[in-house]
Scaffold this active site. Structure first.
Site, PDB file in Angstrom:
ATOM      1  N   HIS A 247       4.068 145.997  32.107  1.00 57.57           N
ATOM      2  CA  HIS A 247       4.922 145.608  30.987  1.00 57.57           C
ATOM      3  C   HIS A 247       5.633 146.819  30.375  1.00 57.57           C
ATOM      4  CE1 HIS A 247       5.902 142.783  27.701  1.00 57.57           C
ATOM      5  NE2 HIS A 247       5.914 143.862  26.974  1.00 57.57           N
ATOM      6  N   GLU A 318      14.841 140.276  25.176  1.00 56.46           N
ATOM      7  CA  GLU A 318      13.445 140.396  25.611  1.00 56.46           C
ATOM      8  C   GLU A 318      12.977 139.049  26.127  1.00 56.46           C
ATOM      9  OE1 GLU A 318      10.898 142.259  25.910  1.00 56.46           O
ATOM     10  OE2 GLU A 318      11.145 144.091  24.733  1.00 56.46           O
ATOM     11  N   HIS A 320       9.390 136.482  26.177  1.00 60.02           N
ATOM     12  CA  HIS A 320       8.061 136.295  25.605  1.00 60.02           C
ATOM     13  C   HIS A 320       7.441 135.083  26.284  1.00 60.02           C
ATOM     14  CE1 HIS A 320       5.468 137.207  21.940  1.00 60.02           C
ATOM     15  NE2 HIS A 320       5.634 138.307  22.588  1.00 60.02           N
ATOM     16  N   ASP A 342      13.690 145.441  17.883  1.00 58.60           N
ATOM     17  CA  ASP A 342      14.210 146.394  18.872  1.00 58.60           C
ATOM     18  C   ASP A 342      15.504 147.061  18.404  1.00 58.60           C
ATOM     19  OD1 ASP A 342      12.272 146.617  20.875  1.00 58.60           O
ATOM     20  OD2 ASP A 342      12.801 144.684  21.707  1.00 58.60           O
ATOM     21  N   GLU A 547      -1.336 144.399  18.572  1.00 57.82           N
ATOM     22  CA  GLU A 547       0.101 144.130  18.523  1.00 57.82           C
ATOM     23  C   GLU A 547       0.471 143.292  17.313  1.00 57.82           C
ATOM     24  OE1 GLU A 547       1.310 142.804  22.427  1.00 57.82           O
ATOM     25  OE2 GLU A 547       0.461 144.590  23.335  1.00 57.82           O
ATOM     26  N   SER A 548      -0.320 143.391  16.257  1.00 61.12           N
ATOM     27  CA  SER A 548       0.023 142.689  15.025  1.00 61.12           C
ATOM     28  C   SER A 548       1.486 142.941  14.706  1.00 61.12           C
ATOM     29  CB  SER A 548      -0.850 143.185  13.870  1.00 61.12           C
ATOM     30  OG  SER A 548      -2.147 142.686  14.018  1.00 61.12           O
ATOM     31  N   GLN A 549       2.134 141.876  14.235  1.00 59.62           N
ATOM     32  CA  GLN A 549       3.593 141.910  14.122  1.00 59.62           C
ATOM     33  C   GLN A 549       4.099 142.615  12.866  1.00 59.62           C
ATOM     34  OE1 GLN A 549       5.955 140.280  16.388  1.00 59.62           O
ATOM     35  NE2 GLN A 549       4.168 140.837  17.550  1.00 59.62           N
ATOM     36  N   GLY A 781      17.838 146.508  29.224  1.00 57.66           N
ATOM     37  CA  GLY A 781      17.344 145.356  29.969  1.00 57.66           C
ATOM     38  C   GLY A 781      15.846 145.317  29.932  1.00 57.66           C
TER      39      GLY A 781
END
Lengths: 992, 275
Positions: A247, A318, A320, A342, A547-549, A781
């Site tokens: 990833h 992206e 998901h 991003d 990966e808490s937002q 990309g």
């Protein structure tokens, strides 16, 4: 003691949510239900006085005009079944958080001192249902058991005075942080077991590199000085697994590939990414010379191009996919809120101006048995749609462009592409904004949300296929408002020059955001103990990779730190200093002053060797179908218009705000009744200027069944063509590639890996070839390489899919053109030649065939047409222009007519073609690089002069009545249909 | 010399239409137009008293998590202003009693109604007597609607206008009064300013999608008794130029968008009145 406050609608008032659920129960589950009513439940985990509970219930929690409430008793009455759905511990509860803040404010207390509030919802069902029906409704419609729990109560046993027992989904975390040491000096089998058990997704070869790193005497000596031994800490291992994940590291795109074609000829490609994607961009930039408008490509979180002298554009798309497969709502919401960070975390940070979204699903009417752990496609569809709705709308960003693509194989994994663009001043304080700099000594600051266990292993998880033990913690729910508050704050901080560098926390969390930015300074020293947590009980490694937002990481000059923190406090955004950037060459992480990670920056980022892979291309050779010419062309056209990949997506589009920010010029729905399918969006990002942005995309996975070279070429051509159709110029158009593939690495699980890798090589070759001819450079990309499902004997691989998004500039938005026929008497043109290219077409798919005659892009010829068409549009010679894609000419003509609420008389004999022998092939061939345009008679000559040298045909005229009349090549009337009936066929399938 | 008009556009906590709202104020001739984050009001750096025209833009205050604008209304009612003894609502109250103008759009209108600022009967601006609830369709929708303007309304924003064509973009826009009495009174006092109507601007309608949410009485926007406070669900700030119109590529339209007239009326009113 916890308290429950229940809120419901007063008698006689409409419960729109309940009605929607009722419809879904009837339509999706085929169960009979009379009424569904809803009750919102707030569970307050602490002591409140009776008068306080009353004030809370009658104050912020309920609406006195339409709602009533109950405190510590049941509000519900007269139902057959009650289903209450609430979150599991640790799942983001946005409403609960807002309620807690509101109540703290109401009682004049600090939020952190106020009891936590948790929400749940009751559904009161009345109707002839038994318990197992209620179970089915709960588990397959109302609750997603990965993140939610439910309770079912029988109406007969209901005691409203007692109500339901308060259930508090408190995280039972014990604050006992531990660091585990893992001895890697062991045999291969143990190494592999460690990788599998910890969801590291590292190969044996990679594990061996870690083992060898810890045998280097210099490394051991340096570790000894900070108190670490020869074993790897869990934090180090997890951090390396994130950083080296497919990833994050794009191992396949960077591999050395031996490619063998059908003749047995071999060639070696060292890095698809460098060779084809970056390679083309580099060539194009060289060709542009001084006019080069690319500012930052492939180096930051998003690509940056010039907009005008004063502003730069930033764009990123992206995917998901894996999270959306497990929890469609949360996965998609996190997808959109995540990609928003991003462009926000690119250069100095950009203000966000639009979203795009493209979803690939299995058909919503899928009626075959579902494999284990797979949600029904309709549930995925609704959940993803709603997730992006909340993510986009609540962020105040217009969703301007997108599409829905259907194929049975997306059952294995749905594809959820989310894109976001931003705009930023070209310079701030005399310095360019698209570059990044950090100096040793700068503070590492984290802002926004807190850290929990959510999203742990997101990066490694998405580097695997969906399997039995796919981790639940990989699922999370975004919080667009916390993020909006943070971005409001950071934009002001940016303009005041309060930080030096910004990046987002996405995959890999702090390990990635700090690990990446530390390269700019040369190292870092980070203390995880300082990081604010959602709840106690996280181990250091979990804090490092969570990966808490809603979090950004910033580098702040020590001279500005006080001003930065003061502004954050004032604007109610949490900001915490976690450490400093250094030039030590080490990624140094501590917990309460004790070292938990000490890795060489070089090893972390450059220690991973290139993979070596083999790709073998064998053309699939599908059976050639024999489809008789349709007896009833009108019916055939209607069937085509009703194909899921062609039909109207209005019901989804309307639920996205596509106009917020005030710069909407071309909306997704256009035409006389605002319901025609626009080809591309145009917006004005600066309200006092007529300069605009064109946004479009291309995607056509069906062609992958024949040749991914053509799939990719057609996607790129479509993305460019759609932009050109509304008025974009090839001179200022950039591309963005998103590859979603099935695992292309040969293994026991993937015996056809070499073929799938060859498909990838071919798609990349096409990308190089086409973008170079068009002069449309890719600026950023992403790839997602493991879109497979494997449980038991069932394996489902998605068709290889390239989404090619385009973003360009239009100098004057008032020149933009829409696709709807404008006036009776206007002439109808077909631009571009039609070939008998029905392989992979919707026409063949309608007849359950694939074939081999895949549409081919002739990019040099298309380029000439696109430039000529652009000149004609600039000169105002084009009344309407529509991209000709899925379903070919027949569909494009019908859409042009009914979007304009006008009929048409056309003669297929006048369509320019090459070797087409049948009318149905002419109507439904999907040859790329074609348009249907209408031109007013007074512009005929000027239009045709502009198109000199291109293939085009004037095939008829727009008529004032609503009849589409098509003459066949033998001279007879092929079809004569009312446009109302055609539009109805086109609107029917997804009208829900 | 005409008095300068000072406009404030409040943002923060999920508001998202502040930029186009401020742009509309500037186009309308406002001399000072400030986008002010609510934290600047709460910490006392900025005061409502320094402005004449208050704009409450659209968005999702606190995510509309407790119902549209509910948590936002709670904040205005209960949040203290630093360095003073007052709550933020006290500044709103003073602003209203000074006869200044307030325009709320979408989430801003929801905020006005949940506070009780609208309809604000008898000078009571903090008792809720109506609400905006979930659309009958059960979904958020973005679509353009026709609005019939009530010529007998005291509303200063719509003077001289017959009809408006604007987009709605909401999931909770269904207007519901607390009882029949409220509706009658609104009607009698001309406080129903705009109604969803047929495309020819003649007849108010309950038909979906012309009436996009099922609003009782087809109500799209109301004002207070003096006509100086106005709120509506459709977005005037989203139609400031003809290229905002969904059919500008096929219809002859004036350069200026219809929404701007509301802001022009406000600014001209303030210039004339000496407040």
């Amino acid at each position: 003691m916890p308290h429950r406050i229940e809120i419901g609608f007063k008698e006689g008032l409409r419960d729109a949510l309940g009605e929607k659920i009722r419809r879904r129960i009837i339509e999706h589950l085929d169960l009979d239900v009379d009424t569904v009513r809803t009750v919102e439940v707030y569970t307050i985990d602490g002591d409140l006085a009776p008068e306080e509970l009353e004030a809370a219930a009658s104050g912020p929690l309920s609406d006195p005009v339409i709602q009533h409430y109950a405190v510590d008793r049941g509000l519900a009455d007269r139902f057959d079944w009650l289903i209450e759905v609430g979150f599991r511990p640790g799942v983001t509860d946005n409403v609960g958080k807002t309620a807690r803040e509101a109540l703290a404010l109401l009682f004049g207390r600090k939020t952190e001192d106020f009891p936590r509030v948790y929400t749940s919802r009751q559904y009161l069902l009345s109707g002839p249902l038994n318990r197992s029906d209620a179970e089915r409704i709960a588990s397959s419609l109302l609750a997603n058991e990965l993140i939610e729990r439910y309770e079912i109560v029988d109406g007969a046993s209901w005691n409203p005075a007692a109500g339901m027992t308060a259930h508090v989904p408190r995280v039972a975390g014990i604050d006992d942080p531990r660091v585990e040491e893992i001895d890697l000096d062991t045999d291969d089998a143990t190494l592999l077991r460690i990788s599998a058990e910890r969801v590291l997704a590292l190969t044996l070869e990679e594990m061996k590199i870690l083992r060898d790193y810890l045998k280097d005497p210099a490394v051991l000596e340096a570790r000894r000085r900070v108190g670490l031994g020869p074993a790897m800490t869990d934090a180090e291992l997890e951090c390396l697994a994130q950083t080296w994940s497919e990833h994050c590291k794009h191992k396949i795109f960077n591999a050395e590939i031996r490619y063998i074609d059908e003749q047995g000829d071999e060639k070696t490609v060292v890095s698809l990414f460098d060779t084809f994607i970056k390679g083309s961009t580099k060539e194009i930039r060289k060709r542009m010379g001084e006019k080069d408008w690319c500012l930052s490509v492939f180096s930051d979180n998003a690509g940056v191009i010039r907009f005008n002298d004063d502003h730069s554009l930033v764009f990123k798309v992206e995917t998901h996919n894996s999270p959306s497969a497990l929890d469609p709502y949360g996965g998609a919401l996190t997808g959109i809120v995540g990609v928003n960070r991003d462009p926000f975390g690119t250069g100095r940070g950009a203000r966000l101006i639009f979203n795009t979204d493209v979803f690939c699903f299995a058909p919503p009417g899928y009626d075959k048995p579902l494999p284990a752990r797979i949600l029904h496609p309709r549930r995925i569809y609704e959940g993803v749609r709603e997730g992006v709705e909340h993510g986009g709308n609540k962020s105040g960003i217009p969703t301007v462009n997108g599409s829905l693509v259907f194929d049975d194989r997306f059952l294995g994994k749905p594809l959820v592409y989310c894109g976001t663009a931003g705009i930023m001043p070209a310079e701030l304080g005399g310095e360019p904004t698209h570059t990044k700099e950090i100096l040793p000594g700068d503070w590492i600051v984290m802002t926004g949300g807190r850290i929990g266990k959510d999203g742990i292993h997101g990066a490694t998880f998405s580097s695997e296929e969906l399997h039995e033990d796919s981790p639940v913690t990989a699922v999370q729910i975004g919080d667009p408002i916390t993020q909006k508050k943070m971005t409001d704050f950071l934009l002001i901080a940016r303009d005041r020059g309060l930080y030096r560098c910004i990046t987002d926390n996405g995959a890999g969390g702090l390990s990635s955001s700090v690990g990446e930015t530390a390269r700019l300074a040369g190292g870092c020293e980070l203390d995880l103990k300082k990081a604010p947590l959602k709840y106690p009980g996280l181990n250091p490694w979990e804090i490092l990779i969570s990966e808490s937002q809603e979090r950004m990481t910033l580098a702040v000059d020590p001279a500005r730190i006080d001003a930065f923190l003061d502004l954050a406090k004032k604007m109610d955004t949490e900001a915490t200093v976690l450490g400093r950037y250094t030039d030590s060459g080490k990624f140094h992480v501590l917990y309460s002053g004790k070292t938990v990670t000490f890795l060489d920056m070089d090893f972390l980022h450059e220690g991973l060797p290139r993979m070596n892979l083999t790709a073998r291309w064998v053309p699939p050779g599908n059976p050639e179908p024999e489809i008789p010419e349709p007896a009833d062309y009108g019916n055939a056209l209607k069937k085509m218009l009703s194909r899921l990949n062609i039909c109207s997506k209005e019901s989804v589009v309307r639920q996205y705000d596509h106009e917020v920010q005030g710069g909407s010029v071309l909306k997704p729905l256009v035409g006389a009744a605002d319901d025609g399918p626009g080809d591309a969006a145009v917006i004005r990002p600066l309200l006092d200027s007529f300069e605009g942005i064109v946004v479009a995309h291309g995607i056509c996975p069906r062609y992958s069944d024949i040749d991914t070279y053509d799939m990719a070429a057609c996607a790129i051509d479509e993305g460019v063509r759609n932009a050109v159709a509304v008025g974009a110029s090839l001179d200022h158009l950039a591309g963005l590639d998103n590859f979603c593939w099935c695992d292309p690495v040969q293994s026991e699980k993937t015996p056809d890996g070499e073929y799938k890798l060859a498909q990838l090589v071919r798609a990349n070759q096409a990308l190089y070839d086409c973008t170079l001819v068009y002069g449309v450079p890719c600026i950023s990309g992403k790839d997602s390489m493991k879109n497979d499902y494997l449980i038991g004997d069932v394996k489902i691989s998605i068709p290889p899919t390239l989404l090619f998004s385009t973003i360009g500039k239009i100098e004057d938005v008032r020149k933009a053109v829409t696709m709807d026929a404008k006036r009776p008497g206007d002439l109808v043109y077909v631009l571009g030649e039609t070939y008998p290219e029905l392989g992979g077409s919707e026409w063949y798919a309608l007849h359950n065939a694939v074939g081999n005659s895949v549409p081919k892009v002739n990019a040099p010829r298309a380029r000439v047409l696109y430039e000529a068409l652009h000149r004609a549009i600039l000169d105002g010679r084009v009344a309407s222009c529509h991209d000709c894609a899925d379903g070919g000419l027949g569909v494009a003509l019908a859409e042009t007519a009914f979007a304009g609420a006008l009929g048409m008389d056309v003669d297929l004999g006048l369509v320019p073609d090459r070797d087409v022998t049948r009318d149905d092939h002419l109507l439904f061939s999907e040859t790329p690089s074609r348009f249907v345009a209408t031109v007013s008679p007074e512009n005929r000559q000027a239009f045709e002069t502009a198109l000199e040298g291109c293939a085009f045909g004037c095939i008829g005229a727009v008529r004032s009545d609503g009849i589409l009349k098509v003459k066949g090549r033998s001279g007879g009337t092929l079809l004569e249909e009312d446009i109302g009936a055609l539009k109805a066929a086109w609107q029917a399938p997804l009208h829900f | 010399m005409a008095k300068p008009v000072r406009s404030i556009v409040i943002t923060g906590n999920g508001t998202n239409c502040e930029r186009e709202m401020a742009h509309a104020c500037r186009l309308a001739g406002s001399d000072v137009t400030d986008i002010v984050h609510i934290s600047e009001l709460l910490c006392g750096e900025k005061k409502l008293d320094d402005y004449d025209f208050l704009n409450l833009p659209g968005g999702f205050l606190d995510g509309d998590d407790l119902g549209s604008a509910k948590a936002g209304a709670n904040r205005i009612l209960h949040a203290p202003v630093r360095g003073t003894k007052e709550k933020l609502f006290d500044q709103f109250d003073r602003f209203i009693r000074a006869g200044k103008l307030i325009l709320g759009v979408c989430n801003g209108f929801q905020l006005q109604v949940k506070l009780g600022m609208l309809p604000g009967f008898d000078g009571d601006y903090r008792t809720q007597t109506a609400t905006l609830s979930f659309n009958d369709s059960g979904r958020f929708e973005d679509r353009w609607v026709s609005l019939k303007v009530n010529p007998d309304s005291p509303c200063v924003f719509t003077r001289g206008l017959d009809g408006l064509y604007l987009p709605v973009r909401h999931g909770e826009g269904k207007f519901i009064p607390a009882g029949d009495g409220v509706c009658e009174r609104l009607e009698k006092q001309g406080q129903i300013v705009v109604r969803y109507c047929t495309p020819d601007f003649r007849e108010a309608t309950m038909d979906y999608p012309l009436n996009p949410n099922g609003s009782v009485g087809a109500v799209a926007g109301i004002c207070n008794e003096t006509g100086r406070i106005f709120g509506l669900m459709p977005h005037p700030e989203a139609y400031l130029h003809r290229t905002n119109h969904p059919r500008w590529t096929r219809e002859d339209l004036p350069e200026e968008g219809m929404g701007l007239a509301l802001f022009r009326n406000a600014v001209e009113f303030l210039r004339r009145e000496s407040l």
